[in-house]
Design a protein around this motif. Sequence first.
Motif, PDB file in Angstrom:
ATOM      1  N   ALA A  13      -3.382  13.772   1.150  1.00  0.00           N
ATOM      2  CA  ALA A  13      -3.491  12.868   2.294  1.00  0.00           C
ATOM      3  C   ALA A  13      -4.515  11.786   1.989  1.00  0.00           C
ATOM      4  CB  ALA A  13      -3.898  13.634   3.539  1.00  0.00           C
ATOM      5  N   VAL A  14      -4.432  10.694   2.741  1.00  0.00           N
ATOM      6  CA  VAL A  14      -5.398   9.608   2.624  1.00  0.00           C
ATOM      7  C   VAL A  14      -5.869   9.209   4.015  1.00  0.00           C
ATOM      8  CG1 VAL A  14      -4.562   8.669   0.444  1.00  0.00           C
ATOM      9  CG2 VAL A  14      -3.564   7.864   2.567  1.00  0.00           C
ATOM     10  N   SER A  15      -7.051   8.643   4.055  1.00  0.00           N
ATOM     11  CA  SER A  15      -7.621   8.111   5.285  1.00  0.00           C
ATOM     12  C   SER A  15      -8.229   6.764   4.943  1.00  0.00           C
ATOM     13  CB  SER A  15      -8.689   9.062   5.819  1.00  0.00           C
ATOM     14  OG  SER A  15      -9.307   8.494   6.949  1.00  0.00           O
ATOM     15  N   TYR A  16      -8.136   5.812   5.871  1.00  0.00           N
ATOM     16  CA  TYR A  16      -8.594   4.462   5.577  1.00  0.00           C
ATOM     17  C   TYR A  16      -9.326   3.880   6.783  1.00  0.00           C
ATOM     18  CZ  TYR A  16      -8.461  -0.438   4.115  1.00  0.00           C
ATOM     19  OH  TYR A  16      -8.794  -1.715   3.770  1.00  0.00           O
ATOM     20  N   ASP A  17     -10.443   3.201   6.512  1.00  0.00           N
ATOM     21  CA  ASP A  17     -11.190   2.475   7.538  1.00  0.00           C
ATOM     22  C   ASP A  17     -11.114   0.990   7.187  1.00  0.00           C
ATOM     23  OD1 ASP A  17     -12.873   1.460   9.445  1.00  0.00           O
ATOM     24  OD2 ASP A  17     -14.675   2.471   8.688  1.00  0.00           O
TER      25      ASP A  17
END
Length: 129
Positions: A13-17
């Motif tokens: 999974a990835v998370s981005y701000d």
Amino acid sequence: MNWVPLNSKQIRAVSYDPGTQVLHAKFAGRRPVRHVGVPPHIYDNLVETSDPEFYYKYYLEPSRVQTGWWRKANLSSHAVKLLIILVGALVITATALEENGELPIHLSEITEAGTTSPASGQRPAVSPQ
């Protein structure tokens, strides 16, 4: 942090701000990786691609990785390590010297062939040639 699952065996999974342009990636069997300075279009393409592993390796892995972000080393810790190495080198050098400050082998003991002269049954040293 909102994690977006990817269709990949390696990248879970990835998370981005978008405000800070920081991307986090979770991997199978590894700790998460933090990337800094990732433009929004790179994140969008990573989420939408049919081969996220290839896209990640090509566009993200070689650059933008902030290694050791979970524990930052400061300059003083490096200075302490350098000081320990220098003190160790001085101790090794000091123990190799005789009391009068000379090395235990004298130049007069070295023959022209580059080996020390055999004394009382000792084998000659091998020349470093």
